[in-house]
Scaffold this motif. Structure first.
Motif, PDB file in Angstrom:
ATOM      1  N   LEU A 210      16.566 -33.544  14.628  1.00 56.96           N
ATOM      2  CA  LEU A 210      16.176 -33.706  16.025  1.00 56.96           C
ATOM      3  C   LEU A 210      14.774 -33.166  16.274  1.00 56.96           C
ATOM      4  CD1 LEU A 210      16.896 -34.636  18.831  1.00 56.96           C
ATOM      5  CD2 LEU A 210      18.115 -32.475  19.199  1.00 56.96           C
ATOM      6  N   LEU A 211      14.419 -32.066  15.634  1.00 54.54           N
ATOM      7  CA  LEU A 211      13.061 -31.536  15.785  1.00 54.54           C
ATOM      8  C   LEU A 211      12.022 -32.520  15.245  1.00 54.54           C
ATOM      9  CD1 LEU A 211      13.639 -27.781  14.860  1.00 54.54           C
ATOM     10  CD2 LEU A 211      12.908 -28.687  17.091  1.00 54.54           C
ATOM     11  N   ALA A 212      12.319 -33.169  14.134  1.00 54.15           N
ATOM     12  CA  ALA A 212      11.388 -34.174  13.591  1.00 54.15           C
ATOM     13  C   ALA A 212      11.237 -35.340  14.558  1.00 54.15           C
ATOM     14  CB  ALA A 212      11.895 -34.665  12.235  1.00 54.15           C
ATOM     15  N   TRP A 213      12.356 -35.800  15.104  1.00 57.40           N
ATOM     16  CA  TRP A 213      12.320 -36.917  16.045  1.00 57.40           C
ATOM     17  C   TRP A 213      11.527 -36.550  17.304  1.00 57.40           C
ATOM     18  CZ3 TRP A 213      14.783 -37.549  20.926  1.00 57.40           C
ATOM     19  CH2 TRP A 213      14.767 -38.861  21.414  1.00 57.40           C
ATOM     20  N   LEU A 214      11.719 -35.340  17.797  1.00 62.45           N
ATOM     21  CA  LEU A 214      11.010 -34.904  18.994  1.00 62.45           C
ATOM     22  C   LEU A 214       9.518 -34.739  18.738  1.00 62.45           C
ATOM     23  CD1 LEU A 214      13.662 -32.350  20.289  1.00 62.45           C
ATOM     24  CD2 LEU A 214      12.953 -34.451  21.462  1.00 62.45           C
ATOM     25  N   ALA A 215       9.152 -34.294  17.537  1.00 60.95           N
ATOM     26  CA  ALA A 215       7.727 -34.225  17.193  1.00 60.95           C
ATOM     27  C   ALA A 215       7.099 -35.614  17.233  1.00 60.95           C
ATOM     28  CB  ALA A 215       7.551 -33.589  15.816  1.00 60.95           C
ATOM     29  N   ALA A 216       7.813 -36.590  16.681  1.00 55.93           N
ATOM     30  CA  ALA A 216       7.304 -37.963  16.697  1.00 55.93           C
ATOM     31  C   ALA A 216       7.196 -38.483  18.126  1.00 55.93           C
ATOM     32  CB  ALA A 216       8.210 -38.860  15.859  1.00 55.93           C
ATOM     33  N   ARG A 217       8.179 -38.167  18.964  1.00 57.40           N
ATOM     34  CA  ARG A 217       8.165 -38.628  20.355  1.00 57.40           C
ATOM     35  C   ARG A 217       6.960 -38.088  21.115  1.00 57.40           C
ATOM     36  NH1 ARG A 217      12.026 -42.215  22.742  1.00 57.40           N
ATOM     37  NH2 ARG A 217      12.371 -40.841  24.523  1.00 57.40           N
ATOM     38  N   GLN A 218       6.460 -36.939  20.676  1.00 52.90           N
ATOM     39  CA  GLN A 218       5.315 -36.329  21.346  1.00 52.90           C
ATOM     40  C   GLN A 218       3.988 -36.660  20.650  1.00 52.90           C
ATOM     41  OE1 GLN A 218       6.371 -32.164  23.029  1.00 52.90           O
ATOM     42  NE2 GLN A 218       7.909 -32.526  21.439  1.00 52.90           N
ATOM     43  N   GLY A 219       4.035 -37.618  19.727  1.00 53.35           N
ATOM     44  CA  GLY A 219       2.815 -38.094  19.088  1.00 53.35           C
ATOM     45  C   GLY A 219       2.334 -37.270  17.922  1.00 53.35           C
ATOM     46  N   ARG A 220       3.120 -36.286  17.460  1.00 57.00           N
ATOM     47  CA  ARG A 220       2.728 -35.451  16.324  1.00 57.00           C
ATOM     48  C   ARG A 220       3.288 -36.082  15.048  1.00 57.00           C
ATOM     49  NH1 ARG A 220       5.264 -31.215  19.519  1.00 57.00           N
ATOM     50  NH2 ARG A 220       6.279 -30.455  17.635  1.00 57.00           N
ATOM     51  N   HIS A 221       2.710 -37.223  14.679  1.00 53.66           N
ATOM     52  CA  HIS A 221       3.299 -38.058  13.642  1.00 53.66           C
ATOM     53  C   HIS A 221       3.186 -37.458  12.246  1.00 53.66           C
ATOM     54  CE1 HIS A 221       2.432 -41.272  16.822  1.00 53.66           C
ATOM     55  NE2 HIS A 221       3.735 -41.105  16.782  1.00 53.66           N
ATOM     56  N   ALA A 222       2.067 -36.841  11.938  1.00 55.65           N
ATOM     57  CA  ALA A 222       1.916 -36.233  10.610  1.00 55.65           C
ATOM     58  C   ALA A 222       2.928 -35.096  10.434  1.00 55.65           C
ATOM     59  CB  ALA A 222       0.492 -35.719  10.421  1.00 55.65           C
ATOM     60  N   GLU A 223       3.091 -34.279  11.474  1.00 56.89           N
ATOM     61  CA  GLU A 223       4.062 -33.194  11.428  1.00 56.89           C
ATOM     62  C   GLU A 223       5.476 -33.752  11.269  1.00 56.89           C
ATOM     63  OE1 GLU A 223       5.968 -29.841  14.464  1.00 56.89           O
ATOM     64  OE2 GLU A 223       4.016 -30.754  14.935  1.00 56.89           O
ATOM     65  N   ALA A 224       5.783 -34.789  12.050  1.00 52.44           N
ATOM     66  CA  ALA A 224       7.118 -35.386  11.988  1.00 52.44           C
ATOM     67  C   ALA A 224       7.400 -35.963  10.605  1.00 52.44           C
ATOM     68  CB  ALA A 224       7.254 -36.479  13.050  1.00 52.44           C
ATOM     69  N   GLU A 225       6.391 -36.616  10.017  1.00 49.48           N
ATOM     70  CA  GLU A 225       6.595 -37.204   8.691  1.00 49.48           C
ATOM     71  C   GLU A 225       6.900 -36.129   7.656  1.00 49.48           C
ATOM     72  OE1 GLU A 225       4.250 -40.114   5.516  1.00 49.48           O
ATOM     73  OE2 GLU A 225       3.673 -40.097   7.639  1.00 49.48           O
ATOM     74  N   GLU A 226       6.200 -35.015   7.718  1.00 47.86           N
ATOM     75  CA  GLU A 226       6.454 -33.925   6.772  1.00 47.86           C
ATOM     76  C   GLU A 226       7.844 -33.321   7.000  1.00 47.86           C
ATOM     77  OE1 GLU A 226       6.175 -31.350   3.685  1.00 47.86           O
ATOM     78  OE2 GLU A 226       4.955 -33.122   4.155  1.00 47.86           O
TER      79      GLU A 226
END
Length: 265
Positions: A210-226
């Motif tokens: 869920l934290l990865a998904w929420l990072a992506a939702r907020q536009g932090r795509h590199a962080e979410a991918e990692e």
């Protein structure tokens, strides 16, 4: 040992031990003894948690038939098997049928156990999950919130069931474009799950997803991918490469990478 492994989320490790216990109880107690049926129910739940829904449904249907015959329709153990059947029915995509099964269980639990019993709250949480699966997130947030209030009163803030409902509420908030609020709630749940359940418990891994998904939702795509890459490695190690949660993580990572590539990084 088998039950402890199951509580720790080590479902694949627990399964062969439960199968041994089940075989012994069938031989010594008989197919329809309450203890045999209890072991069969736990084994069906473990199989379902590993994503083998059809196999689990067949097993829990046998348990349900035995419990109805021996214990009656409204016995708490029979109701537990009926709710497991509803969960597995939903996992196979039959939401209308699952909703009807779940509402029948809730009516029986309210009558037999009362509104403040933990099992009644579990059924209410199942109905909220079915609402979520239909995409009615505001309604599901309200339903999960009612369950959370009850679990906080009865079980306390650190109980695994309470932690699950706290994450459910956070997930619904995230679904309604309140990602920053949802992320803070999820970080709190994640910290508590690490403390209560350990780093490798499937529920702790779910908080990371869920934290990865929420990072992506907020536009932090590199962080979410990692985050997804690390999660995929851990879910593969803990749950196996073919587990539905592992496959979901693999798909989320692929979709995120594809979107980043299309956007030029």
């Amino acid at each position: 040992l088998a039950r402890m492994l199951g509580l720790q989320g080590r479902y694949a490790d627990a399964e062969p031990l439960f199968r041994q216990v089940l075989a012994t109880r069938r031989r010594t107690l008989g197919e329809d003894h309450p203890d045999t049926l209890a072991t069969g129910h736990r084994l069906a739940w473990l199989i379902g948690r590993q994503g083998r829904y059809a196999e689990a449904m067949e097993m829990v249907s046998q348990v349900l038939g035995g419990r109805r015959q021996i214990l009656g329709d409204d016995h708490p153990d029979t109701l537990a098997a009926r709710e497991t059947l509803a969960w597995l029915t939903a996992e196979r995509g039959r939401l209308g049928e699952a909703d009807e099964l779940c509402r029948d269980v809730l009516a029986a639990r309210l009558r037999v156990l009362g509104p403040a019993h933990p099992d009644t709250l579990t059924t209410q949480a199942s109905l909220a999950w079915l609402t979520e699966l239909r995409g009615r997130y505001a309604e599901a947030e309200r339903q999960y919130g009612e369950v959370l209030d009850g679990r906080l009163d009865i079980l306390g803030p650190g109980h695994p069931d309470t932690l699950t409902t706290r994450q459910d509420v956070a997930r619904m908030i995230g679904r309604q474009d309140r990602a920053a609020e949802a992320e803070q709630m999820t970080r709190d749940v994640f910290a508590d799950r690490r403390r209560v359940l350990g780093d490798d418990h499937p529920d702790t891994l779910a908080s990371r997803a869920l934290l990865a998904w929420l990072a992506a939702r907020q536009g932090r795509h590199a962080e979410a991918e990692e985050l997804y890459r690390q999660l995929l490695a851990d879910r593969t190690r803990v749950l196996g490469a073919s587990h539905p949660d592992t496959e979901t993580t693999r798909n989320e990572l692929a979709q995120l990478a594809s979107r980043r590539l299309a956007a030029g990084g």
